[in-house]
Design a protein around this motif. Structure first.
Motif, PDB file in Angstrom:
ATOM      1  N   SER A 139      -7.391 -33.806   8.277  1.00 44.41           N
ATOM      2  CA  SER A 139      -7.264 -32.466   8.866  1.00 44.41           C
ATOM      3  C   SER A 139      -8.072 -31.440   8.070  1.00 44.41           C
ATOM      4  O   SER A 139      -8.581 -30.477   8.625  1.00 44.41           O
ATOM      5  CB  SER A 139      -5.793 -32.052   8.946  1.00 44.41           C
ATOM      6  OG  SER A 139      -5.276 -31.764   7.662  1.00 44.41           O
ATOM      7  N   GLU A 148     -12.618 -29.538  13.387  1.00 48.61           N
ATOM      8  CA  GLU A 148     -11.700 -28.995  14.394  1.00 48.61           C
ATOM      9  C   GLU A 148     -10.737 -28.004  13.749  1.00 48.61           C
ATOM     10  O   GLU A 148     -10.482 -28.048  12.549  1.00 48.61           O
ATOM     11  CB  GLU A 148     -10.877 -30.126  15.041  1.00 48.61           C
ATOM     12  CG  GLU A 148     -11.689 -31.108  15.836  1.00 48.61           C
ATOM     13  CD  GLU A 148     -12.505 -30.484  16.959  1.00 48.61           C
ATOM     14  OE1 GLU A 148     -12.014 -29.508  17.572  1.00 48.61           O
ATOM     15  OE2 GLU A 148     -13.623 -30.957  17.212  1.00 48.61           O
ATOM     16  N   LYS A 149     -10.172 -27.134  14.606  1.00 54.57           N
ATOM     17  CA  LYS A 149      -9.291 -26.095  14.078  1.00 54.57           C
ATOM     18  C   LYS A 149      -7.815 -26.375  14.348  1.00 54.57           C
ATOM     19  O   LYS A 149      -6.938 -25.937  13.619  1.00 54.57           O
ATOM     20  CB  LYS A 149      -9.705 -24.765  14.735  1.00 54.57           C
ATOM     21  CG  LYS A 149      -9.006 -23.552  14.159  1.00 54.57           C
ATOM     22  CD  LYS A 149      -9.595 -22.264  14.717  1.00 54.57           C
ATOM     23  CE  LYS A 149      -8.724 -21.079  14.356  1.00 54.57           C
ATOM     24  NZ  LYS A 149      -7.580 -20.911  15.251  1.00 54.57           N
ATOM     25  N   THR A 150      -7.531 -27.125  15.422  1.00 53.55           N
ATOM     26  CA  THR A 150      -6.140 -27.306  15.849  1.00 53.55           C
ATOM     27  C   THR A 150      -5.751 -28.780  15.825  1.00 53.55           C
ATOM     28  O   THR A 150      -6.529 -29.636  16.256  1.00 53.55           O
ATOM     29  CB  THR A 150      -5.963 -26.746  17.279  1.00 53.55           C
ATOM     30  OG1 THR A 150      -6.505 -25.426  17.310  1.00 53.55           O
ATOM     31  CG2 THR A 150      -4.501 -26.682  17.682  1.00 53.55           C
ATOM     32  N   ALA A 157      -5.388 -25.302   4.264  1.00 50.80           N
ATOM     33  CA  ALA A 157      -6.285 -24.776   5.307  1.00 50.80           C
ATOM     34  C   ALA A 157      -5.546 -23.705   6.112  1.00 50.80           C
ATOM     35  O   ALA A 157      -5.134 -23.931   7.246  1.00 50.80           O
ATOM     36  CB  ALA A 157      -6.754 -25.907   6.219  1.00 50.80           C
ATOM     37  N   GLU A 202      -6.463 -21.233   7.719  1.00 49.06           N
ATOM     38  CA  GLU A 202      -7.088 -20.771   8.959  1.00 49.06           C
ATOM     39  C   GLU A 202      -6.888 -21.758  10.115  1.00 49.06           C
ATOM     40  O   GLU A 202      -7.173 -21.454  11.264  1.00 49.06           O
ATOM     41  CB  GLU A 202      -8.582 -20.507   8.717  1.00 49.06           C
ATOM     42  CG  GLU A 202      -9.482 -21.741   8.565  1.00 49.06           C
ATOM     43  CD  GLU A 202      -9.273 -22.561   7.286  1.00 49.06           C
ATOM     44  OE1 GLU A 202      -8.456 -22.172   6.425  1.00 49.06           O
ATOM     45  OE2 GLU A 202      -9.924 -23.624   7.167  1.00 49.06           O
ATOM     46  N   LYS A 203      -6.397 -22.977   9.813  1.00 50.87           N
ATOM     47  CA  LYS A 203      -6.228 -23.984  10.871  1.00 50.87           C
ATOM     48  C   LYS A 203      -4.826 -23.917  11.466  1.00 50.87           C
ATOM     49  O   LYS A 203      -3.907 -23.345  10.877  1.00 50.87           O
ATOM     50  CB  LYS A 203      -6.514 -25.379  10.311  1.00 50.87           C
ATOM     51  CG  LYS A 203      -7.988 -25.537   9.905  1.00 50.87           C
ATOM     52  CD  LYS A 203      -8.366 -26.965   9.579  1.00 50.87           C
ATOM     53  CE  LYS A 203      -9.856 -27.022   9.236  1.00 50.87           C
ATOM     54  NZ  LYS A 203     -10.306 -28.373   8.939  1.00 50.87           N
TER      55      LYS A 203
END
Ligand code: 13P
Ligand code: SF4
Length: 309
Positions: free
Chosen positions: A223, A228-230, A247, A249-250
Motif C-alpha cells: 500500500s 494508487e491512493k485508495t 501514508a 494522504e492515502k
C-alpha cells in the motif's frame, strides 16, 4: 489496584527497569502499536524474538506468538498482557486429532502455519507464516508429499501459488472468514479506483477479487509503494493504523463483515489493552511457560523456518 495517569510514561519506565522489549502485532490497538519497540507480522516478530538482547519480552499479540518467543528464549521472561488471547486457528487443531490425521499420511512431511500450539509445532517438520509459506513449500522436493495445517485458506492459496497438492487440515480464522464477497464488490463499485488488498487467510470467494495478496507486512509495504491512493483492506483493521500513519494522504477502507458487525476485529488480539500491558510489566505476570521436553521438540521446526525464510 490503581493505575498511573500517564500509562505511556509508566510503561516506558518499566521497560527501562526490566530491560524489556515490547513486540506488537499489527492487529493490536493503536495505542499499543504506538508504544511498541517493534511492530510486525508473525515472521518479523519471531525474527525479532530470536535476536533480542532484552531480558524480558513483552508480547503484545496472541498466545501462539508469545509461546514461539518463549520457545526461542527459554531463559527470558516472556509476558503476555492477557493469557486468554488465543486464536481460532490454533484452537481448531487439537494434538490428539492431529496425531490421528497425521497417521493417515505416513509419507507426508508436515508444514504448519505458526498459528498453532507448541504441541502441533512439535508434531511438525517445518513452521511457516503467511509471508514465507510459498517460499518454503517451493524448497521441498517435488516428489515429497506435504500435509499443510491448520489454515485451509492459506493452504489452498499456497497450493495454487506453488502448483503442489497439499493435504489440508480444515481450520480457518474467525476473522478472515467473516469478510463478505458481496460487501467487497459493493465497495469496489462505490470506489472503482480502489485496489483490493487481502490476507491469504481470507476465503477463496474474497481472494479472487484481490489485486494483491500477502501477509500484514506485505500488505502494508504494497500500500505504501503503490501509486494508487485508495485501498480496500481485507484483513484485521488494526493494520490500518500503520498504513494511515505511513501514508496520511492515502485512503484505507476496512473490508466489512456481512452484517457490518465489528467481527472483522480479532477478539483475541483485542483482549490486550494498554492497561493490561502496564499491569503485566508491573506484576511480571501472566508469564508464558513451557516444559523443556516440549520446547526442544517445537524449536526444531521453528529453526528450520528461520533458516528457510
Ligand atoms: P501475519 O501478521 O503473519 O500476516 O498473520 C496474520 C494473523 O492472522 C496473525 O494471527
Ligand atoms: Fe488467529 Fe485470526 Fe486472530 Fe490471527 S486474526 S490471531 S488467525 S483468530
Amino acid at each position: 489496584s490503581s493505575l498511573p495517569d500517564d500509562l505511556f510514561t509508566a510503561i516506558k519506565e518499566l521497560k527501562q527497569e526490566l530491560n524489556a522489549v515490547i513486540l506488537a502485532h499489527y492487529y493490536q490497538n493503536s495505542d499499543i502499536q504506538d508504544i511498541a519497540d517493534y511492530i510486525g507480522d508473525s515472521l518479523g516478530l519471531s525474527q525479532q524474538a530470536a535476536r533480542t538482547p532484552a531480558d524480558v519480552i513483552v508480547f503484545a499479540g496472541v498466545h501462539f506468538m508469545a509461546e514461539t518467543a518463549k520457545i526461542l528464549n527459554p531463559d527470558k521472561l516472556v509476558l503476555l498482557p492477557d493469557l486468554d488471547a488465543g486464536c481460532s486457528l490454533a484452537d481448531s487443531c487439537h494434538p490428539e486429532d492431529f496425531a490421528r490425521f497425521k497417521a493417515q499420511y505416513p509419507d507426508n512431511i508436515v508444514i504448519s502455519y505458526i498459528n498453532c500450539s507448541a504441541e502441533i509445532k512439535a508434531m511438525s517438520d517445518i513452521i511457516c507464516t503467511s509471508s514465507n509459506a510459498v517460499k518454503i513449500v517451493n524448497q521441498i522436493p517435488a516428489h515429497q508429499p506435504i500435509i499443510f495445517a491448520p489454515d485451509r485458506n492459506l493452504g489452498r492459496y499456497v497450493s495454487q501459488q506453488t502448483g503442489r497438492d497439499l493435504v489440508l487440515w480444515q481450520g480457518s480464522c474467525i476473522v478472515h472468514e467473516t469478510f463478505s464477497e458481496r460487501k467487497i464488490i459493493e465497495l469496489k463499485v462505490a470506489h472503482p479506483e480502489a485496489k483490493i488488498i487481502a490476507h491469504p487467510e481470507c476465503e477463496a470467494s474474497v481472494l479472487r477479487h484481490a489485486d494483491y495478496i500477502g501477509s500484514t507486512t506485505a500488505l502494508l509495504n504494497y500500500s505504501l509503494k503503490s501509486s494508487e491512493k485508495t485501498f480496500i483492506v481485507a484483513t484485521e483493521p488494526g493494520i490500518i493504523h500503520q498504513m494511515q500513519k505511513s501514508a496520511p494522504e492515502k485512503v484505507f477502507i476496512p473490508a466489512p463483515a456481512l452484517n457490518n458487525c465489528a467481527c472483522n476485529e480479532c477478539p483475541y488480539m483485542r483482549l490486550n489493552t494498554l492497561e493490561k500491558l502496564y499491569l503485566c510489566m508491573r506484576d511480571k505476570t501472566p508469564e508464558i511457560t513451557i516444559s523443556e521436553d516440549l520446547r526442544v521438540k517445537a524449536l526444531l521446526p521453528i529453526q528450520r523456518m528461520l533458516e528457510m525464510s
